[in-house]
Design a protein around this motif. Structure first.
Motif, short mmCIF file in Angstrom:
data_model
loop_
_atom_site.label_atom_id
_atom_site.label_comp_id
_atom_site.label_asym_id
_atom_site.label_seq_id
_atom_site.Cartn_x
_atom_site.Cartn_y
_atom_site.Cartn_z
N ALA A 78 0.82 -1.21 0.00
CA ALA A 78 0.00 0.00 0.00
C ALA A 78 0.86 1.26 0.00
O ALA A 78 0.50 2.26 -0.61
CB ALA A 78 -0.93 0.00 1.20
N GLU A 79 1.99 1.19 0.69
CA GLU A 79 2.89 2.35 0.79
C GLU A 79 4.04 2.29 -0.21
O GLU A 79 4.86 3.21 -0.24
CB GLU A 79 3.45 2.43 2.21
N ASN A 80 4.10 1.23 -1.01
CA ASN A 80 5.22 1.06 -1.96
C ASN A 80 6.56 1.20 -1.25
O ASN A 80 7.47 1.90 -1.72
CB ASN A 80 5.13 2.09 -3.08
N THR A 81 6.69 0.54 -0.12
CA THR A 81 7.92 0.63 0.66
C THR A 81 8.46 -0.76 0.96
O THR A 81 7.73 -1.64 1.38
CB THR A 81 7.68 1.39 1.97
N LEU A 82 9.74 -0.90 0.75
CA LEU A 82 10.46 -2.15 1.03
C LEU A 82 11.26 -1.95 2.30
O LEU A 82 11.82 -0.88 2.54
CB LEU A 82 11.39 -2.48 -0.14
N TYR A 83 11.33 -3.00 3.11
CA TYR A 83 12.06 -2.93 4.38
C TYR A 83 13.09 -4.06 4.47
O TYR A 83 12.93 -5.12 3.86
CB TYR A 83 11.11 -3.04 5.57
N LEU A 84 14.10 -3.80 5.28
CA LEU A 84 15.05 -4.84 5.66
C LEU A 84 15.31 -4.68 7.15
O LEU A 84 15.94 -3.73 7.58
CB LEU A 84 16.35 -4.75 4.87
#
Length: 129
Positions: A78-84
């Motif tokens: 939904a936020e077009n965000t990738l995390y690590l």
């Protein structure tokens, strides 16, 4: 134009944790494969983890052996965000970390492939002993 902007890097002591973020522009909607890569000074760029989005509810992840069990890749569609999420950090994790995106078949969405189409500028992670 696809734009990827990483953030969240910093300096931490061994054993500590960091969370990296990668904000993707709306044009990454067709990029069903995203990943994290890193490059330490004097070394070649290497893959860390990838995530393949099959549909809005299903993702497939893959990790390099060196980080499996310590790092977690995730994606907020939904936020077009990738995390690590990086836990139990070691000095050998010190590197510039890059976010990447591409549109690929499932079998080509792997951290072993360095030829992703779109790349961010990187965020530095430094782990001291």
């Amino acid at each position: 134009q696809v734009q990827l902007v990483e953030s969240g890097g910093g300096s931490v002591q061994a054993g500590g944790s960091l969370r990296l973020s990668c904000a993707a522009s709306k044009y990454t909607g067709s990029s069903n494969c995203m990943g994290w890569f890193r490059q330490a000074p004097g070394k070649e760029r290497e893959g860390v983890a990838t995530i393949y989005t099959y549909n809005v509810n299903t993702n497939f992840v893959d990790y390099a052996d060196s980080v499996r069990g310590r790092f977690t890749i995730s994606k907020d569609n939904a936020e077009n965000t990738l995390y690590l999420h990086m836990n139990s950090l070691k000095p050998e994790d010190t590197a510039m970390y890059y976010c990447a995106a591409d549109s690929t078949p499932y079998g080509e969405c792997t951290w072993r492939r360095l030829t992703f189409r779109y790349w961010g500028q990187g965020t530095q992670v430094t782990v001291s002993s």
